[in-house]
Design a protein around this motif. Structure first.
Motif, short mmCIF file in Angstrom:
data_model
loop_
_atom_site.label_atom_id
_atom_site.label_comp_id
_atom_site.label_asym_id
_atom_site.label_seq_id
_atom_site.Cartn_x
_atom_site.Cartn_y
_atom_site.Cartn_z
N VAL A 63 0.84 -1.21 0.00
CA VAL A 63 0.00 0.00 0.00
C VAL A 63 0.87 1.25 0.00
CG1 VAL A 63 -1.75 1.30 1.29
CG2 VAL A 63 -1.81 -1.21 1.27
N TYR A 80 -8.29 6.32 -5.89
CA TYR A 80 -7.75 4.99 -5.68
C TYR A 80 -7.23 4.49 -7.02
CZ TYR A 80 -7.33 -0.02 -5.21
OH TYR A 80 -6.82 -1.30 -5.25
N ARG A 82 -5.03 1.22 -8.95
CA ARG A 82 -4.47 -0.13 -8.88
C ARG A 82 -3.60 -0.34 -10.11
NH1 ARG A 82 -8.82 -4.36 -9.13
NH2 ARG A 82 -9.23 -3.73 -6.98
N ASP A 99 -1.77 -1.28 -4.16
CA ASP A 99 -2.89 -0.36 -3.88
C ASP A 99 -2.32 1.02 -3.63
OD1 ASP A 99 -5.13 -2.32 -3.71
OD2 ASP A 99 -3.97 -3.07 -2.01
N PHE A 124 -6.39 0.45 5.39
CA PHE A 124 -5.50 -0.38 4.58
C PHE A 124 -4.64 -1.32 5.41
CE2 PHE A 124 -6.82 2.39 1.19
CZ PHE A 124 -6.81 1.54 0.09
N ARG A 130 -8.11 -5.26 2.30
CA ARG A 130 -7.26 -5.30 1.10
C ARG A 130 -7.64 -6.46 0.20
NH1 ARG A 130 -3.30 -4.87 4.93
NH2 ARG A 130 -2.33 -6.81 4.22
N LEU A 133 -10.81 -5.66 -1.56
CA LEU A 133 -10.51 -4.66 -2.57
C LEU A 133 -9.93 -5.31 -3.82
CD1 LEU A 133 -10.50 -1.62 -3.14
CD2 LEU A 133 -8.25 -1.51 -2.05
N HIS A 134 -9.04 -6.27 -3.64
CA HIS A 134 -8.42 -6.96 -4.78
C HIS A 134 -9.43 -7.81 -5.54
CE1 HIS A 134 -4.37 -6.58 -2.51
NE2 HIS A 134 -4.78 -5.44 -3.01
#
Length: 149
Positions: A63, A80, A82, A99, A124, A130, A133-134
């Motif tokens: 992160v 945000y 990626r 991230d 985070f 996390r 989020l992925h």
């Protein structure tokens, strides 16, 4: 919904970006802010780069939290990103970054800005967040996750 989620807009969620390095990442963020919010992209990129020169904003666990205070802003902007592939970011644990959450806040700094940065770091730090989020494949899913977490 947390304070962070209130400032994150779906149009500021960029999945599968492909910067070759941090400098290029900051340029892409500047271009996005210019196109989406009519903010001068060059000074957004330069402000993020200046802050990064003071020390890496990577916090570990894949992160990074690049942030900058900008006198020209009248509202907080959160993005945000990626990267398509994890990227080097001089993290304290030497892990590449997967991230990236960008905080752009009006200057001078207020306690609410520091609270927002702390909230981001706590969020985070949660491995379950996390991972969730992925698992998100679309900007809409990412926004919904931030809204409900």
């Amino acid at each position: 919904m947390g304070n962070l989620a209130m400032h994150l807009q779906e149009e500021d969620i960029l999945l599968a970006v492909s910067p070759s390095n941090k400098h290029r990442l900051f340029q892409q963020i500047g271009q996005h802010m210019q196109h989406t919010w009519q903010l001068p992209g060059d000074w957004v990129a330069a402000s993020l780069a200046r802050r990064e020169e003071a020390g890496s904003t990577a916090i570990g666990a894949g992160v990074a939290l690049p942030h900058a205070r900008l006198e020209e802003l009248d509202a907080i902007h959160v993005l945000y990103l990626r990267p398509q592939a994890p990227m080097a970011f001089a993290a304290p644990d030497q892990q590449p970054v997967r991230d990236i959450l960008v905080l752009l806040v009006p200057a001078p700094a207020e306690q609410s800005h520091l609270d927002l940065l702390a909230e981001t770091a706590r969020l985070f730090a949660d491995q379950r967040f996390r991972q969730a989020l992925h698992d998100c494949r679309e900007a809409r899913q990412v926004k919904q996750l931030f809204d409900r977490w």
